[in-house]
Design a protein around this motif. Structure first.
Motif, PDB file in Angstrom:
ATOM      1  N   TRP A 177      -3.652   9.454   2.964  1.00  0.00           N
ATOM      2  CA  TRP A 177      -2.525   9.133   2.323  1.00  0.00           C
ATOM      3  C   TRP A 177      -2.001  10.416   1.448  1.00  0.00           C
ATOM      4  O   TRP A 177      -0.703  10.268   1.266  1.00  0.00           O
ATOM      5  N   LYS A 178      -2.785  11.466   1.260  1.00  0.00           N
ATOM      6  CA  LYS A 178      -2.151  12.503   0.844  1.00  0.00           C
ATOM      7  C   LYS A 178      -1.300  13.322   1.943  1.00  0.00           C
ATOM      8  O   LYS A 178      -0.337  13.873   1.546  1.00  0.00           O
ATOM      9  N   ARG A 180       0.891  -1.199   0.038  1.00  0.00           N
ATOM     10  CA  ARG A 180       0.152   0.105  -0.037  1.00  0.00           C
ATOM     11  C   ARG A 180       0.752   1.137   0.077  1.00  0.00           C
ATOM     12  O   ARG A 180       0.515   2.166  -0.768  1.00  0.00           O
ATOM     13  N   CYS A 181       2.131   1.372   0.663  1.00  0.00           N
ATOM     14  CA  CYS A 181       2.766   2.189   0.760  1.00  0.00           C
ATOM     15  C   CYS A 181       3.661   2.677  -0.440  1.00  0.00           C
ATOM     16  O   CYS A 181       3.539   3.667  -1.031  1.00  0.00           O
ATOM     17  N   ARG A 182       3.860   1.435  -1.195  1.00  0.00           N
ATOM     18  CA  ARG A 182       4.432   1.698  -2.767  1.00  0.00           C
ATOM     19  C   ARG A 182       3.350   2.304  -3.657  1.00  0.00           C
ATOM     20  O   ARG A 182       3.722   3.038  -4.441  1.00  0.00           O
ATOM     21  N   GLU A 183       2.295   1.842  -3.501  1.00  0.00           N
ATOM     22  CA  GLU A 183       1.132   2.253  -4.538  1.00  0.00           C
ATOM     23  C   GLU A 183       0.922   3.747  -4.174  1.00  0.00           C
ATOM     24  O   GLU A 183       0.530   4.538  -5.091  1.00  0.00           O
ATOM     25  N   ASN A 184       1.251   4.236  -3.163  1.00  0.00           N
ATOM     26  CA  ASN A 184       0.872   5.691  -2.670  1.00  0.00           C
ATOM     27  C   ASN A 184       2.416   6.462  -2.774  1.00  0.00           C
ATOM     28  O   ASN A 184       2.215   7.664  -2.337  1.00  0.00           O
ATOM     29  N   ALA A 208       1.883  11.237   2.042  1.00  0.00           N
ATOM     30  CA  ALA A 208       2.693  11.894   0.860  1.00  0.00           C
ATOM     31  C   ALA A 208       3.362  13.210   1.318  1.00  0.00           C
ATOM     32  O   ALA A 208       4.460  13.569   0.971  1.00  0.00           O
ATOM     33  N   THR A 261       4.340   6.795   6.926  1.00  0.00           N
ATOM     34  CA  THR A 261       2.662   6.500   6.848  1.00  0.00           C
ATOM     35  C   THR A 261       2.708   6.176   8.305  1.00  0.00           C
ATOM     36  O   THR A 261       1.469   6.595   8.798  1.00  0.00           O
ATOM     37  N   SER A 263      -7.024  13.596   2.166  1.00  0.00           N
ATOM     38  CA  SER A 263      -7.107  12.067   2.522  1.00  0.00           C
ATOM     39  C   SER A 263      -5.774  11.637   3.281  1.00  0.00           C
ATOM     40  O   SER A 263      -4.689  12.576   3.380  1.00  0.00           O
ATOM     41  N   VAL A 271       5.183   6.342  -0.740  1.00  0.00           N
ATOM     42  CA  VAL A 271       5.512   6.997   0.360  1.00  0.00           C
ATOM     43  C   VAL A 271       6.164   5.536   1.228  1.00  0.00           C
ATOM     44  O   VAL A 271       6.257   4.585   0.710  1.00  0.00           O
TER      45      VAL A 271
END
Length: 486
Positions: A318-319, A246-250, A322, A257, A316, A252
């Motif tokens: 995840w934003k 999930r971190c790689r997808e975003n 980031a 995170t 969000s 970060v």
């Protein structure tokens, strides 16, 4: 990247017996600071034999001089690491009765002050059963950082598995040889140097020097008032892998995170951080930024910086992660060490503003116990008091230290390393203190805080467990929430 080129430490030589080297001012910051003691605990599967473990610890202490050192002071009150007449590092062994007992033993270690001029500045505890044990290393921060402690446990397990291996002494580097040098002049640098020089001159007109007696009184009063506590977040290998994906997808890191998750959870449970505390402090491992070679010496070798950051609930999760990641990575890439700019201060002034002045209000009764402490507290014109007030006012709201995923072997002879726990310091003036480490596929993060032993105020434990549980929800593991600190 830092070139692997040593620069001679800018300090006078000494004829003191057994001298290893002088403490840098960054190390001096932590010399009399019982609050910044750190620990790493390893959960080990298999029957750890006492005699073999003692032999392995002895081998490793021969490798790393700062594990068998004491502090000696010269006529200028400069502090030096010395290997002369230092007792053997203590190994305390207790029977294991539960998965949580290792933390009870850590609390016991906090109750026992180190004696810097006697040494050593490190202690070992084995919480033992024939099936599973925890090996804990508890240390003063002035001789090492978290990565050094984790590497030390790896070295001990290596020597345990291979007691006939040859070991050689690894001299401890000094952090000032590896910090980025500032080029040119700036108005802020000139103004800063002017004020520091003035502070030094004022201090030296009437200095106060910390003694072991002073230290013991403050230490006893503080731990009579407070109790160290944690809430743990633990992820198993499959969960750690899912989080990494999930971190790689975003775009970060896991560290960024985790920091964002705890900030978001704090906001939900307690509210936004006070305006004066909307800053983040992030140590980082300088060892990972050398162009070549491997600095594996046991020492304090962490960079560090502070920066403003506000968790924005309109964005969000995840934003926010980031945004936090971008700032941290930029600072690390630039090797920002602004949080460690200490070398211009007189070392004894550092002792006073970091390890005496902050405790006058907090444990006032301790300052009636010795003549030196009483005189210091009564001297209202003391420049250390002014500096300390400024330092405390600028403490961050979040301190996050993450050792990352360590590439350690899992098997050592008949023993298997299950996981590591990084337990950094806790303080009453920092809202969130997080320590993380990954090894053998497992991630553990500790949320570290203080409770008052006798107070009309409610315990923060319930809120801290809720913060941990909500952080788990943000990370995608709501099913792991529970009412225990583990």
């Amino acid at each position: 990247m830092i070139e692997m080129k040593q620069i001679k430490q800018n300090s006078p030589t000494t004829d003191l017996l057994g001298c290893i080297r002088r403490l840098s001012n960054v190390e001096r910051l932590f010399l009399w600071s019982f609050q910044t003691n750190i620990a790493v605990s390893a959960r080990i599967v298999g029957d750890v034999k006492e005699e073999k473990l003692e032999q392995a610890i002895d081998m490793v202490c021969r490798m790393h001089p700062l594990t068998r050192c004491r502090i000696t002071f010269d006529e200028h009150h400069d502090a030096w690491f010395s290997g002369d007449s230092v007792p053997r590092a203590a190994l305390r062994i207790v029977p294991r009765t539960s998965d949580s007992q290792w933390f009870d033993e850590l609390r016991r270690e906090y109750q026992v002050p180190f004696e810097p001029e006697v040494g050593p500045l490190i202690r070992f505890v084995l919480v033992h059963s024939s099936e599973v044990s925890e090996l804990m290393v508890f240390s003063e921060h002035c001789i090492c950082d978290g990565t050094a402690l984790a590497n030390l446990i790896r070295d001990i397990l290596d020597c345990y598995a291979d007691p006939k291996r040859e070991v050689s002494v690894i001299p401890p580097p000094v952090i000032t040889d590896y910090l980025q040098k500032k080029d040119g002049f700036s108005i802020s640098t000139i103004i800063g140097s002017f004020f520091i020089n003035r502070y030094n001159n004022q201090w030296l007109k009437k200095p106060y020097y910390i003694s072991q007696e002073d230290f013991n009184e403050i230490h006893a009063a503080y731990w009579e008032k407070y109790r160290y506590s944690i809430a743990l977040l633990q992820l198993e290998p499959e969960e750690s892998h899912d989080l990494a994906v999930r971190c790689r997808e975003n775009g970060v890191t896991i560290g960024s995170t985790m920091a964002a998750a705890f900030l978001a959870a704090y906001y939900e449970v307690i509210g936004p951080l006070p305006k004066s505390k909307r800053t983040v402090s992030t140590p980082f491992d300088l060892r990972r930024h050398f162009k070549e070679g491997n600095i594996d010496g046991f020492c304090f070798l962490s960079g560090g910086f502070n920066f403003p950051f506000v968790y924005d609930q309109k964005k969000s999760f995840w934003k926010n992660a980031a945004d936090l990641h971008r700032i941290i990575q930029g600072r690390v890439k630039a090797l920002d060490n602004s949080g460690l700019d200490m070398e211009s201060f007189n070392p004894t002034l550092i002792d006073a503003f970091f390890n005496l002045a902050p405790y006058i209000k907090n444990v006032q009764n301790a300052f009636n116990k010795t003549e030196n402490l009483s005189a210091f507290a009564s001297d209202k014109k003391n420049v250390a008091l002014k500096i300390s007030n400024n330092v405390v006012a600028k403490l961050p709201g979040l301190t996050t230290t993450n050792l990352g995923r360590l590439d350690f072997p899992e098997v050592y002879g008949n023993l298997r390393l299950d996981r590591l726990f990084l337990i950094p310091s806790a303080g009453e003036d920092i809202s969130l203190i997080i320590g993380g480490v990954g090894v053998c596929g497992r991630l553990t993060f500790s949320l570290n805080y203080l409770e008052q032993n006798s107070s009309n105020n409610p315990s923060p434990t319930r809120d801290m467990i809720r913060i941990r549980n909500i952080a788990l929800e943000y990370l995608g593991f709501p099913e792991k929430a529970n009412e225990s600190w583990m």
